[in-house]
Design a protein around this motif. Structure first.
Motif, mmCIF file in Angstrom:
data_model
loop_
_atom_site.group_PDB
_atom_site.id
_atom_site.type_symbol
_atom_site.label_atom_id
_atom_site.label_comp_id
_atom_site.label_asym_id
_atom_site.label_seq_id
_atom_site.Cartn_x
_atom_site.Cartn_y
_atom_site.Cartn_z
ATOM 1 N N LYS A 1 0.835 -1.202 0.000
ATOM 2 C CA LYS A 1 0.000 0.000 0.000
ATOM 3 C C LYS A 1 0.872 1.256 0.000
ATOM 4 O O LYS A 1 0.597 2.225 -0.721
ATOM 5 N N LEU B 1 -6.807 0.961 -6.317
ATOM 6 C CA LEU B 1 -6.058 0.009 -5.497
ATOM 7 C C LEU B 1 -5.889 0.527 -4.063
ATOM 8 O O LEU B 1 -5.957 -0.231 -3.105
ATOM 9 N N VAL C 1 -4.018 -6.110 -4.601
ATOM 10 C CA VAL C 1 -2.961 -5.213 -4.160
ATOM 11 C C VAL C 1 -1.595 -5.872 -4.271
ATOM 12 O O VAL C 1 -0.634 -5.287 -4.762
ATOM 13 N N TYR D 1 0.023 -6.036 -7.659
ATOM 14 C CA TYR D 1 0.339 -4.778 -8.349
ATOM 15 C C TYR D 1 1.816 -4.725 -8.736
ATOM 16 O O TYR D 1 2.692 -5.066 -7.962
#
Length: 558
Positions: A110, A210, A219, A222
């Motif tokens: 993240k 996302l 996620v 990615y």
């Protein structure tokens, strides 16, 4: 559950039909929606046919089943195999591999997505937009130059009267042909860049999705595309044609009428390491102009009673100001007061700065606080002990650089903060001597080459250190200056790492290059007691005239 009620009550406990259950089984949801009330959690856990992971409903999606062991929850992430695994996998096919706790890996991903999103939005995309803007300027220059040359050709043609009308058409036709070819090249590059920008915008949109997703599979799958966008297109440099009239000789009229130089293009590669310190893809675009001009002259509520001290651009259209009262004010370019905020302590702010996020940061000398104004809320970022904050700036990496004095006023230093954490202290040179005078104001800015530039009023100098805090140079004014001593107030820097310093006593602005070499003054704009400075996104200089309480927006470069 009655099917007729299911459409009305979308979420009910799987076991007792209680509406809006607060819990959720993160494993069983793979086969069916398992929503649970608190009373039924125990019964659900008694089912030993599979493992369970009951979490609050808003934490759903943060668990996933192991691909190899369907009854197990993925607790780890195998960095070598790039896959989520359960504890059973560790001792089998993933034995000896490097692992990361799955939620930590999720958070790290993240963070990486957030950084990519910010770089695309705040660094990469603006640079592409800047290139497009430069192309527009070149197209305008091309048109302006063509009009100028056409006028010169026609003026020269008037001296030859009707016998040279046909000849006049020849160079103009050549010029038009050059323009068409040049425009074709510029339009082609412009279209290519706009296509890339549209891809960047789409990528930014995908990253936003996302960032708002709790789907761990999406996620963790990615892959960054930022590397693809970092390589900027080549820089197109146009050399414009010129017109040279010749003496009229009717016998050699065709040869002697004029010469029209052909256009040329120089393609220069951008510095493709956009994140490297000092990278500047637009340095050649914004040369200094000979006669800076006032674009806007704005009256504020500061003036005779309250000295106007600091300015910071929120945008090209809005400017935060502060002075010797307790009110910080936001103005638009029409001079309209858009917002006002009173300091927490009721005393006047030492300095203000706008963070990358758009929030206002200010220093409170009396309370030893560094505060942030977020919408209508006041939040204390840093509380100093034994030191008092003077002036502040926000850096391109969203750090804070704060100039401060110790409580007895005998020492001064610059401290870099990352969030709430003290990251760097700059106080002494290589010989252990203080870099800054002990007292009074010291406006501060970080340059685009990551130098820290401090306008030290009491020392009569601009002190510049590099990223490591090592002294690069001091600027004490141009050698030929015959006016009163140089006592710098506000300071600003631009995209070419030039340094602009307010000379309050002499009613002018000093401009130096990134190495402290004096370039020229801004002294033709009727400045009176210039104090605070900032540069907006369009490379205009905003000057706060302290005594008159005016803001002047000055165009000083192309």
């Amino acid at each position: 559950m009655d099917p007729r009620r299911s459409a009305q009550d979308l979420l009910r406990c799987q076991l007792c039909d209680t509406p809006v259950p607060p819990l959720y089984c993160g494993i069983c949801h793979i086969h069916q929606n398992i929503h649970l009330c608190k009373a039924c959690v125990g019964d659900h856990l008694l089912d030993e046919s599979s493992e369970h992971n009951v979490v609050p409903f808003d934490k759903r999606g943060l668990t996933t089943k192991c691909q190899k062991h369907s009854t197990k929850v993925c607790e780890l992430y195998c960095e070598e195999c790039d896959i989520s695994i359960c504890a059973t996998c560790v001792s089998s096919e993933h034995k000896g591999h490097e692992f990361t706790e799955i939620l930590k890996y999720f958070e790290d991903k993240k963070d990486a997505i957030q950084k990519d999103f910010q770089k695309l939005q705040k660094s990469i995309n603006p640079k592409y937009q800047e290139i497009v803007s430069h192309i527009s300027v070149q197209k305008a220059d091309l048109n302006k130059n063509s009009q100028k040359l056409t006028s010169a050709i026609n003026k020269h043609g008037e001296d030859l009267h009707t016998e040279v009308d046909i000849i006049i058409k020849n160079p103009i036709s050549n010029l038009d042909e050059m323009d068409l070819k040049q425009l074709a090249v510029l339009n082609k590059q412009e279209n290519e860049i706009k296509l890339i920008i549209s891809k960047i915008v789409q990528c930014t949109t995908d990253l936003e999705k996302l960032l708002n997703s709790n789907d761990i599979n999406l996620v963790t799958a990615y892959k960054s595309r930022n590397t693809k966008f970092r390589k900027l297109p080549p820089k197109l440099k146009v050399s414009l044609p010129s017109f040279t009239p010749q003496k009229i000789n009717k016998e050699q009229l065709y040869e002697q009428f004029c010469s029209l130089s052909s256009f040329s293009r120089n393609i220069e590669a951008h510095d493709n390491t956009m994140d490297a310190p000092g990278a500047d893809t637009s340095a050649s675009y914004k040369s200094l102009i000979d006669e800076p001009r006032i674009v806007k002259d704005i009256n504020t509520d500061c003036g005779i009673q309250n000295c106007l001290c600091s300015v910071s651009c929120l945008s090209d259209e809005r400017i935060w100001t502060s002075g010797s009262d307790s009110i910080m004010r936001l103005y638009n370019l029409q001079g309209e007061l858009m917002k006002s905020v009173k300091t927490k302590s009721g005393t006047w702010p030492g300095d203000i700065a706008v963070a990358e996020s758009g929030y206002l940061v200010y220093t409170d000398y009396e309370d030893s606080f560094i505060n942030m104004v977020k919408n209508t809320e006041m939040q204390t970022l840093i509380k100093l002990q034994g030191w008092k904050p003077r002036n502040v700036c926000c850096t391109s990496s969203d750090d804070l650089l704060v100039v401060m004095n110790n409580d007895d006023g005998r020492k001064a230093k610059v401290v870099r903060y990352s969030g709430f954490r003290e990251k760097q202290t700059i106080e002494f040179n290589d010989k252990g001597q203080p870099l800054y005078s002990a007292r009074d104001i010291k406006y501060i800015k970080e340059n685009t080459n990551l130098d820290t530039c401090v306008a030290d009023w009491a020392a009569g100098a601009v002190v510049v250190v590099n990223q490591a805090g090592k002294l690069r140079f001091t600027f004490t004014g141009p050698p030929s200056s015959t006016k009163t001593p140089f006592n710098p107030r506000g300071i600003a820097t631009d995209s070419q790492s030039r340094i602009l310093v307010a000379d309050w006593d002499n009613n002018r602005i000093h401009k130096t290059d990134k190495d402290g070499q004096f370039l020229r003054f801004i002294d033709n704009c009727n400045l009176q007691n210039p104090w605070g400075l900032c540069v907006d996104a369009r490379y205009n200089l905003i000057v706060a005239e302290s005594e008159r309480g005016k803001l002047k927006k000055i165009q000083y470069c192309n």
